[in-house]
Motif scaffolding. Structure first.
Motif, PDB file in Angstrom:
ATOM      1  N   UNK A  53      61.577   7.662  55.934  1.00 46.40           N
ATOM      2  CA  UNK A  53      61.184   8.351  57.161  1.00 46.40           C
ATOM      3  C   UNK A  53      62.383   8.228  58.100  1.00 46.40           C
ATOM      4  N   UNK A  54      62.514   9.169  58.988  1.00 43.84           N
ATOM      5  CA  UNK A  54      63.632   9.165  59.944  1.00 43.84           C
ATOM      6  C   UNK A  54      63.086   9.341  61.365  1.00 43.84           C
ATOM      7  N   UNK A  55      62.473   8.303  61.931  1.00 44.18           N
ATOM      8  CA  UNK A  55      61.921   8.464  63.276  1.00 44.18           C
ATOM      9  C   UNK A  55      63.016   8.631  64.334  1.00 44.18           C
ATOM     10  N   UNK A  56      62.695   9.411  65.345  1.00 39.95           N
ATOM     11  CA  UNK A  56      63.576   9.539  66.502  1.00 39.95           C
ATOM     12  C   UNK A  56      63.467   8.231  67.285  1.00 39.95           C
ATOM     13  N   UNK A  57      64.604   7.609  67.545  1.00 37.15           N
ATOM     14  CA  UNK A  57      64.598   6.356  68.302  1.00 37.15           C
ATOM     15  C   UNK A  57      65.157   6.520  69.713  1.00 37.15           C
ATOM     16  N   UNK A  58      65.777   7.683  69.961  1.00 38.03           N
ATOM     17  CA  UNK A  58      66.359   7.934  71.272  1.00 38.03           C
ATOM     18  C   UNK A  58      66.451   9.437  71.470  1.00 38.03           C
ATOM     19  N   UNK A  59      66.170   9.883  72.690  1.00 38.96           N
ATOM     20  CA  UNK A  59      66.357  11.300  73.020  1.00 38.96           C
ATOM     21  C   UNK A  59      66.830  11.405  74.463  1.00 38.96           C
ATOM     22  N   UNK A  60      67.584  12.451  74.708  1.00 36.70           N
ATOM     23  CA  UNK A  60      68.126  12.692  76.036  1.00 36.70           C
ATOM     24  C   UNK A  60      68.157  14.198  76.249  1.00 36.70           C
ATOM     25  N   UNK A  61      67.760  14.618  77.434  1.00 42.03           N
ATOM     26  CA  UNK A  61      67.818  16.037  77.797  1.00 42.03           C
ATOM     27  C   UNK A  61      68.403  16.146  79.196  1.00 42.03           C
ATOM     28  N   UNK A  62      69.382  17.017  79.360  1.00 40.06           N
ATOM     29  CA  UNK A  62      69.961  17.325  80.664  1.00 40.06           C
ATOM     30  C   UNK A  62      69.585  18.759  80.980  1.00 40.06           C
ATOM     31  N   UNK A  63      68.726  18.923  81.984  1.00 47.12           N
ATOM     32  CA  UNK A  63      68.229  20.238  82.362  1.00 47.12           C
ATOM     33  C   UNK A  63      69.178  20.836  83.401  1.00 47.12           C
ATOM     34  N   UNK A 116      58.734  -0.336  55.225  1.00 45.95           N
ATOM     35  CA  UNK A 116      58.758  -0.092  56.668  1.00 45.95           C
ATOM     36  C   UNK A 116      59.940  -0.788  57.349  1.00 45.95           C
ATOM     37  N   UNK A 117      60.989  -1.047  56.570  1.00 47.22           N
ATOM     38  CA  UNK A 117      62.177  -1.692  57.105  1.00 47.22           C
ATOM     39  C   UNK A 117      63.233  -0.651  57.465  1.00 47.22           C
ATOM     40  N   UNK A 118      63.867  -0.876  58.616  1.00 47.71           N
ATOM     41  CA  UNK A 118      64.926   0.006  59.057  1.00 47.71           C
ATOM     42  C   UNK A 118      66.180  -0.239  58.222  1.00 47.71           C
ATOM     43  N   UNK A 119      66.838   0.836  57.864  1.00 47.22           N
ATOM     44  CA  UNK A 119      68.088   0.750  57.119  1.00 47.22           C
ATOM     45  C   UNK A 119      69.251   0.719  58.122  1.00 47.22           C
ATOM     46  N   UNK A 120      70.248  -0.075  57.831  1.00 46.41           N
ATOM     47  CA  UNK A 120      71.403  -0.150  58.719  1.00 46.41           C
ATOM     48  C   UNK A 120      72.514   0.807  58.308  1.00 46.41           C
ATOM     49  N   UNK A 121      72.289   1.499  57.182  1.00 43.48           N
ATOM     50  CA  UNK A 121      73.172   2.565  56.736  1.00 43.48           C
ATOM     51  C   UNK A 121      72.289   3.715  56.283  1.00 43.48           C
ATOM     52  N   UNK A 122      72.823   4.907  56.367  1.00 45.86           N
ATOM     53  CA  UNK A 122      72.077   6.056  55.873  1.00 45.86           C
ATOM     54  C   UNK A 122      71.919   5.938  54.362  1.00 45.86           C
ATOM     55  N   UNK A 123      70.743   6.264  53.828  1.00 43.33           N
ATOM     56  CA  UNK A 123      70.516   6.163  52.383  1.00 43.33           C
ATOM     57  C   UNK A 123      71.472   7.055  51.588  1.00 43.33           C
ATOM     58  N   UNK A 124      71.811   6.602  50.410  1.00 41.91           N
ATOM     59  CA  UNK A 124      72.761   7.332  49.567  1.00 41.91           C
ATOM     60  C   UNK A 124      72.278   8.748  49.247  1.00 41.91           C
ATOM     61  N   UNK A 125      70.971   8.927  49.049  1.00 43.24           N
ATOM     62  CA  UNK A 125      70.438  10.267  48.738  1.00 43.24           C
ATOM     63  C   UNK A 125      70.774  11.256  49.857  1.00 43.24           C
ATOM     64  N   UNK A 126      70.666  10.808  51.089  1.00 43.49           N
ATOM     65  CA  UNK A 126      71.010  11.660  52.227  1.00 43.49           C
ATOM     66  C   UNK A 126      72.496  11.987  52.211  1.00 43.49           C
ATOM     67  N   UNK A 127      73.336  10.961  52.050  1.00 45.78           N
ATOM     68  CA  UNK A 127      74.784  11.177  52.047  1.00 45.78           C
ATOM     69  C   UNK A 127      75.208  12.087  50.904  1.00 45.78           C
TER      70      UNK A 127
END
Length: 139
Positions: A53-63, A116-127
């Motif tokens: 899963x790739x949850x959003x952990x931060x978002x920013x919007x400048x209107x 349910x553990x966060x990865x500290x590197x992007x998974x190889x399948x994604x790369x």
């Protein structure tokens, strides 16, 4: 690497002043993000199928300027970081004039679904998918 989408702002996205409610900007970002992820075949269904899963952990919007009902907008999602997290930057433009109306970004991290553990590197399948696509694009 980027993706653009054109959106005709629907009535149900605006408030009583005919201006897009601020929370809908993130929805527009999401639409462009999905198109970007589709380009290298790693959208949310493929993420889930690969065990992440790739949850959003931060978002920013400048209107910068309000978007109104019926306006045609172009939303651009640009992949800026991918090795340890996904950082995608967004810009929203008026489709006719090209004037930038909004900018922002989101950050997402990979989480192994089973543990349910966060990865500290992007998974190889994604790369692998990202690099295969970018190699294809440069040929």
């Amino acid at each position: 690497m980027y993706a653009d989408v054109i959106i005709d702002v629907p009535f149900h996205d605006v408030d009583t002043m005919n201006v897009v409610w601020h929370g809908h900007y993130l929805k527009y970002f999401e639409i462009a993000r999905c198109k970007l992820l589709d380009q290298f075949d790693y959208n949310y269904n493929q993420m889930k199928d690969s065990g992440y899963a790739w949850p959003v952990i931060e978002s920013y919007v400048r209107y910068a300027q309000g978007i109104i009902f019926g306006q045609h907008i172009r939303v651009r999602a640009t992949l800026k970081e991918w090795e340890n997290r996904l950082k995608i930057e967004y810009q929203i433009f008026d489709a006719e004039s090209g004037k930038r109306l909004t900018k922002g970004f989101t950050s997402q991290v990979a989480v192994e679904i089973e543990t349910r553990e966060m990865c500290f590197q992007s998974p190889q399948i994604f790369l692998d998918r990202l690099y295969a696509w970018s190699e294809f694009k440069t040929k």
